[in-house]
Motif scaffolding. Structure first.
Motif, PDB file in Angstrom:
ATOM      1  N   ILE A  84       0.839  -1.205   0.000  1.00  0.00           N
ATOM      2  CA  ILE A  84       0.000   0.000   0.000  1.00  0.00           C
ATOM      3  C   ILE A  84       0.870   1.249   0.000  1.00  0.00           C
ATOM      4  O   ILE A  84       0.595   2.215  -0.722  1.00  0.00           O
ATOM      5  CB  ILE A  84      -0.970  -0.022   1.193  1.00  0.00           C
ATOM      6  CG1 ILE A  84      -2.013  -1.116   1.001  1.00  0.00           C
ATOM      7  CG2 ILE A  84      -1.651   1.336   1.364  1.00  0.00           C
ATOM      8  CD1 ILE A  84      -2.870  -1.369   2.219  1.00  0.00           C
ATOM      9  N   ALA A  85       1.938   1.240   0.799  1.00  0.00           N
ATOM     10  CA  ALA A  85       2.849   2.387   0.836  1.00  0.00           C
ATOM     11  C   ALA A  85       3.513   2.608  -0.521  1.00  0.00           C
ATOM     12  O   ALA A  85       3.697   3.746  -0.960  1.00  0.00           O
ATOM     13  CB  ALA A  85       3.905   2.192   1.914  1.00  0.00           C
ATOM     14  N   GLU A  91       1.850   7.016  -6.652  1.00  0.00           N
ATOM     15  CA  GLU A  91       0.801   7.957  -7.064  1.00  0.00           C
ATOM     16  C   GLU A  91       1.134   9.397  -6.699  1.00  0.00           C
ATOM     17  O   GLU A  91       0.894  10.320  -7.477  1.00  0.00           O
ATOM     18  CB  GLU A  91      -0.518   7.545  -6.424  1.00  0.00           C
ATOM     19  CG  GLU A  91      -1.709   8.355  -6.857  1.00  0.00           C
ATOM     20  CD  GLU A  91      -2.143   8.038  -8.270  1.00  0.00           C
ATOM     21  OE1 GLU A  91      -2.733   8.925  -8.908  1.00  0.00           O
ATOM     22  OE2 GLU A  91      -1.893   6.918  -8.751  1.00  0.00           O
ATOM     23  N   HIS A  92       1.703   9.616  -5.501  1.00  0.00           N
ATOM     24  CA  HIS A  92       1.863  10.986  -4.983  1.00  0.00           C
ATOM     25  C   HIS A  92       3.311  11.413  -4.777  1.00  0.00           C
ATOM     26  O   HIS A  92       3.555  12.533  -4.363  1.00  0.00           O
ATOM     27  CB  HIS A  92       1.111  11.126  -3.656  1.00  0.00           C
ATOM     28  CG  HIS A  92      -0.344  10.833  -3.780  1.00  0.00           C
ATOM     29  ND1 HIS A  92      -1.220  11.674  -4.416  1.00  0.00           N
ATOM     30  CD2 HIS A  92      -1.086   9.765  -3.378  1.00  0.00           C
ATOM     31  CE1 HIS A  92      -2.436  11.154  -4.390  1.00  0.00           C
ATOM     32  NE2 HIS A  92      -2.379   9.986  -3.767  1.00  0.00           N
ATOM     33  N   LEU A  97       1.330  11.155   5.004  1.00  0.00           N
ATOM     34  CA  LEU A  97      -0.094  10.895   4.970  1.00  0.00           C
ATOM     35  C   LEU A  97      -0.941  12.150   4.909  1.00  0.00           C
ATOM     36  O   LEU A  97      -2.096  12.115   4.523  1.00  0.00           O
ATOM     37  CB  LEU A  97      -0.502  10.057   6.196  1.00  0.00           C
ATOM     38  CG  LEU A  97       0.120   8.668   6.241  1.00  0.00           C
ATOM     39  CD1 LEU A  97      -0.291   7.963   7.505  1.00  0.00           C
ATOM     40  CD2 LEU A  97      -0.274   7.867   5.030  1.00  0.00           C
ATOM     41  N   ASP A  98      -0.357  13.297   5.292  1.00  0.00           N
ATOM     42  CA  ASP A  98      -1.117  14.537   5.271  1.00  0.00           C
ATOM     43  C   ASP A  98      -0.695  15.442   4.118  1.00  0.00           C
ATOM     44  O   ASP A  98      -0.970  16.632   4.133  1.00  0.00           O
ATOM     45  CB  ASP A  98      -0.986  15.268   6.602  1.00  0.00           C
ATOM     46  CG  ASP A  98       0.440  15.668   6.880  1.00  0.00           C
ATOM     47  OD1 ASP A  98       1.347  15.209   6.178  1.00  0.00           O
ATOM     48  OD2 ASP A  98       0.655  16.437   7.848  1.00  0.00           O
ATOM     49  N   ALA A  99      -0.024  14.910   3.110  1.00  0.00           N
ATOM     50  CA  ALA A  99       0.417  15.725   1.972  1.00  0.00           C
ATOM     51  C   ALA A  99      -0.798  16.179   1.172  1.00  0.00           C
ATOM     52  O   ALA A  99      -1.847  15.529   1.148  1.00  0.00           O
ATOM     53  CB  ALA A  99       1.355  14.919   1.084  1.00  0.00           C
TER      54      ALA A  99
END
Length: 102
Positions: A84-85, A91-92, A97-99
């Motif tokens: 998942i990471a 993707e990002h 996690l708060d990006a």
């Protein structure tokens, strides 16, 4: 010198607290996964300690058997979490996690 049950359980609780702090305080998904691994390890240490000192165990290997199953579960959780990471990073381009996702 032989470590007693209380000493082992205090060490297990300290390791669990470090893992819980890593999960709550960090913004990186990877460090949160490492924190959950610490918590699984602390639980395994507690299981083995109870098995070693014979509290509530019919067999001396009961704590170690449960710790092996907890370790297998933790390994599977780590594999899925790292996948998942990797998808989040692809993707990002960040594991934060708060990006900003916009």
């Amino acid at each position: 010198m032989n470590a007693g049950l209380n000493l082992v359980l205090v060490a297990s609780a300290a390791l669990f607290a470090v893992g819980a702090f890593a999960v709550v305080a960090r913004r990186s998904a990877l460090l949160m996964l490492i924190g959950t691994q610490f918590m699984f390890t602390a639980g395994s240490i507690a299981f083995v300690a109870f098995g070693r000192f014979g509290l509530g165990a019919a067999h001396a290997t009961a704590g170690a058997a449960v710790a092996i199953f907890a370790g297998a579960t933790a390994g599977a959780e780590l594999a899925v979490g790292l996948a998942i990471a990797a998808l989040i990073y692809r993707e990002h381009r960040s594991l934060a996690l708060d990006a900003d996702r916009g």
